[in-house]
Write a protein that holds these residues in place. Sequence first.
Motif, short mmCIF file in Angstrom:
data_model
loop_
_atom_site.label_atom_id
_atom_site.label_comp_id
_atom_site.label_asym_id
_atom_site.label_seq_id
_atom_site.Cartn_x
_atom_site.Cartn_y
_atom_site.Cartn_z
N VAL A 197 45.91 69.74 46.36
CA VAL A 197 44.90 69.03 45.92
C VAL A 197 45.53 67.66 46.63
O VAL A 197 44.91 66.89 47.45
N ALA A 198 46.67 67.29 46.62
CA ALA A 198 47.24 65.98 47.19
C ALA A 198 47.19 66.08 48.46
O ALA A 198 46.85 65.09 49.46
N LEU A 199 47.65 67.44 49.14
CA LEU A 199 47.29 67.54 50.68
C LEU A 199 46.18 67.41 51.11
O LEU A 199 45.96 66.74 52.28
N CYS A 200 45.07 67.93 50.47
CA CYS A 200 43.78 67.82 51.01
C CYS A 200 43.30 66.21 50.92
O CYS A 200 42.59 65.78 51.75
N ALA A 201 43.93 65.64 50.05
CA ALA A 201 43.44 64.04 50.17
C ALA A 201 44.22 63.55 51.40
O ALA A 201 43.32 62.55 51.84
N GLU A 202 45.36 63.66 51.51
CA GLU A 202 46.17 63.44 52.97
C GLU A 202 45.21 63.81 54.00
O GLU A 202 45.23 62.88 54.92
N ALA A 203 44.62 64.94 54.26
CA ALA A 203 44.02 65.39 55.29
C ALA A 203 42.65 64.48 55.19
O ALA A 203 42.31 64.34 56.49
N VAL A 204 42.08 64.22 54.23
CA VAL A 204 40.86 63.30 54.41
C VAL A 204 40.98 62.20 55.02
O VAL A 204 40.48 61.40 55.79
N GLY A 205 42.44 61.41 54.58
CA GLY A 205 42.80 60.28 55.29
C GLY A 205 42.87 60.37 56.85
O GLY A 205 42.72 59.63 57.67
N CYS A 206 43.44 61.62 57.15
CA CYS A 206 43.86 61.87 58.49
C CYS A 206 42.26 61.78 59.30
O CYS A 206 42.27 61.42 60.23
N MET A 207 41.36 62.54 58.68
CA MET A 207 40.14 62.95 59.55
C MET A 207 39.30 61.35 59.54
O MET A 207 38.81 61.07 60.62
N ASP A 208 39.49 60.75 58.38
CA ASP A 208 38.80 59.26 58.61
C ASP A 208 39.54 58.51 59.68
O ASP A 208 38.66 57.81 60.48
N ALA A 209 40.81 58.57 59.80
CA ALA A 209 41.38 57.81 60.75
C ALA A 209 40.91 58.10 62.35
O ALA A 209 40.72 57.65 63.13
N LEU A 210 41.01 59.36 62.49
CA LEU A 210 40.60 60.31 63.58
C LEU A 210 39.24 59.87 64.06
O LEU A 210 38.82 59.72 64.96
N ASN A 211 38.31 60.07 63.15
CA ASN A 211 36.98 59.67 63.33
C ASN A 211 36.72 58.18 63.94
O ASN A 211 36.02 57.93 64.76
#
Length: 380
Positions: A242-256
Amino acid sequence: MDLSYSDEQKQIKEGVERFVREQYAFETRRKIAATDRGWLPENWAKFAELGWLGMSFSEADGGFGGGMVETAILMEAFGTGLVLEPYLPTVVMGGGLLAAGGSAAQKEALLAPMIGGEKQFAVAYAEKQSRYNLADVAVTAKKSGNGYALSGHKGVVYNAASADTIFVTARTSGGQRDEKGVTVFAVDAKAKGITRRDYPTQDALRASEVTFDNVSAGADAVVGQVDNGLALLEGVLDRAIVALCAEAVGCMDALNKQTLEYIKTRKQFGVPIGKFQVLQHRMVDCFTNAQEARSMTLMATLKIDDPDATVRKKAASGAKVQIGKSGKFVGQSAVQMHGGMGVTDELAVSHYFKRLTMIDTLFGSQQHHLTRYGNLSMAA
């Protein structure tokens, strides 16, 4: 259901976002990644000073009484800056094992100094033959006097080079793939008989191949119960997912965000490429995928402490499947819309893409968790 943050959670969010904004510019991050250690001790000291290392632990364990929501807030912000400090292996995984199964003496000796920023951890659970089967453990822990002697090899152990303590799963009874018979040990990282081969990963983190050759571990090194460590490890890794998923959400937001800015300024045929309808549609799809990932992560964050283990496992696996799907789409789309420069080391996009690719495989691939989710659903 009210999903808004409390005042305290808003303060945490504002603080960690400010840290990433001021201390983790892309070029700064590249310099940190190029150091031998791969992270900065002064940043880790700041994490301790701001209370981030103890934020998610109970007050009884010396923490500040937070939980998975607070961890997710931190990890999402870390994802936007591609933060390199070993928060996941030390706090979420190692600290999680101590919080869930550690004795009072272990918490005093290990968890308290970790919260103070004085100790770091690594968790050695993966083996070359095990794939994603946590029960497939060939490392042995044989009785030796009043303790145990550990022998065998663990692979891709994140933060082992910097860790003071390595938590290692070893087989104390049963066959190699039996669920019963796995025990978790807390071993001094500098103990006699431990050898490491350290290396940087594709996403600029640090991992090691760790070999144990009759490493001595006393009876007091057992975390949780002898032979019943698998359930303890599964619970902690579900929280790590779950912590890793939250990190991935941050990555996706930055990429977008970066991709949208790029297509608004990159011109072709005399106009910004963002004027092309096909790229507008692609950006909408990227935004939708990121929001789906965010929703699944939020759901898992709220269900991860459910007393029903099946609910917890399904939530973690469901979120991991969506994160893998969305991360792949957003990452590949960002690279494609940036053209050839999207894979260059000088552009942040390639680093986010690498991190999302690694996140997809860490703790189980999409297919693994889709199968796990299906099996849990059929068994319910």
